[in-house]
Design a protein around this motif. Structure first.
Motif, PDB file in Angstrom:
ATOM      1  N   THR A  27       0.841  -1.197   0.000  1.00  0.00           N
ATOM      2  CA  THR A  27       0.000   0.000   0.000  1.00  0.00           C
ATOM      3  C   THR A  27       0.882   1.256   0.000  1.00  0.00           C
ATOM      4  N   GLN A  85      -2.144   4.995  -9.265  1.00  0.00           N
ATOM      5  CA  GLN A  85      -1.770   4.610  -7.909  1.00  0.00           C
ATOM      6  C   GLN A  85      -1.239   5.807  -7.127  1.00  0.00           C
ATOM      7  N   CYS A  88      -4.612   8.340  -6.779  1.00  0.00           N
ATOM      8  CA  CYS A  88      -5.841   7.793  -6.180  1.00  0.00           C
ATOM      9  C   CYS A  88      -5.512   6.902  -4.998  1.00  0.00           C
ATOM     10  N   HIS A  89      -5.204   5.649  -5.273  1.00  0.00           N
ATOM     11  CA  HIS A  89      -4.901   4.684  -4.223  1.00  0.00           C
ATOM     12  C   HIS A  89      -4.173   3.514  -4.869  1.00  0.00           C
ATOM     13  N   HIS A  91      -4.534   0.420  -4.565  1.00  0.00           N
ATOM     14  CA  HIS A  91      -5.402  -0.708  -4.900  1.00  0.00           C
ATOM     15  C   HIS A  91      -6.456  -0.337  -5.930  1.00  0.00           C
ATOM     16  N   ILE A  92      -6.240   0.743  -6.668  1.00  0.00           N
ATOM     17  CA  ILE A  92      -7.242   1.236  -7.611  1.00  0.00           C
ATOM     18  C   ILE A  92      -7.521   0.231  -8.731  1.00  0.00           C
ATOM     19  N   PRO A  95     -10.098  -5.373  -7.718  1.00  0.00           N
ATOM     20  CA  PRO A  95     -11.453  -5.406  -7.159  1.00  0.00           C
ATOM     21  C   PRO A  95     -11.369  -5.352  -5.631  1.00  0.00           C
ATOM     22  N   ALA A  96     -12.398  -4.848  -4.999  1.00  0.00           N
ATOM     23  CA  ALA A  96     -12.379  -4.673  -3.536  1.00  0.00           C
ATOM     24  C   ALA A  96     -12.184  -6.000  -2.807  1.00  0.00           C
ATOM     25  N   SER A  97     -12.679  -7.082  -3.381  1.00  0.00           N
ATOM     26  CA  SER A  97     -12.549  -8.382  -2.704  1.00  0.00           C
ATOM     27  C   SER A  97     -11.114  -8.904  -2.750  1.00  0.00           C
ATOM     28  N   TRP A  98     -10.295  -8.418  -3.661  1.00  0.00           N
ATOM     29  CA  TRP A  98      -8.907  -8.876  -3.792  1.00  0.00           C
ATOM     30  C   TRP A  98      -7.932  -8.036  -2.980  1.00  0.00           C
ATOM     31  N   ALA A  99      -8.363  -6.897  -2.513  1.00  0.00           N
ATOM     32  CA  ALA A  99      -7.464  -5.995  -1.775  1.00  0.00           C
ATOM     33  C   ALA A  99      -7.039  -6.654  -0.471  1.00  0.00           C
ATOM     34  N   VAL A 101      -6.231  -7.261   3.367  1.00  0.00           N
ATOM     35  CA  VAL A 101      -6.841  -6.745   4.593  1.00  0.00           C
ATOM     36  C   VAL A 101      -5.756  -6.050   5.400  1.00  0.00           C
TER      37      VAL A 101
END
Length: 133
Positions: A27, A85, A88-89, A91-92, A95-99, A101
């Motif tokens: 990140t 990246q 923005c971010h 992890h742009i 998909p949110a499920s792959w980011a 934790v």
């Protein structure tokens, strides 16, 4: 050798892929300045685009402008992802499920009423000798 040249060039000019992967895993936001990304990419593309487009190049290669266009698009996509990246971010592109934790290291705030109640309850238990035995 000529038939493998496009794949070899695309593999050799995937130099931003490790940085993109590093940004995702850690990140890492804004690890490289956009000016550095743009200038170093332009410098790295100068020689291959010259060799692939100029008919009178130093190595006397036959011009292949389609390959130069593919190379520019491939590296341009990498630069676009890096800049996304950066602004923005990291992890742009995921998909949110792959980011991954991320653990929240901040303390949980507990209200003072709960703390007072818990302290009074433990003091009552300590003072009551029959409850301890």
């Amino acid at each position: 050798m000529t038939s493998q040249l496009p794949l070899l060039l695309l593999a050799a000019f995937s130099f931003w892929i490790p940085q993109i992967w590093h940004n995702i895993l850690n990140t890492a936001r804004q690890p490289l300045a956009p000016s550095y990304i743009l200038v170093s990419t332009a410098a790295r593309l100068l020689l291959p685009v010259y060799l692939l487009c100029c008919p009178l190049n130093l190595l006397q290669l036959t011009p292949q402008p389609w390959l130069a266009a593919v190379l520019l698009i491939w590296v341009g996509l990498q630069v676009a992802v890096l800049l996304l990246q950066h602004y923005c971010h990291p992890h742009i592109i995921l998909p949110a499920s792959w980011a991954p934790v991320r653990y929240n290291y901040h303390r949980i705030e507990v209200s003072s009423a709960c703390v007072g109640h818990c302290l009074n309850q433990s003091a009552d238990q300590w003072n009551n000798a029959s409850a301890r035995m």
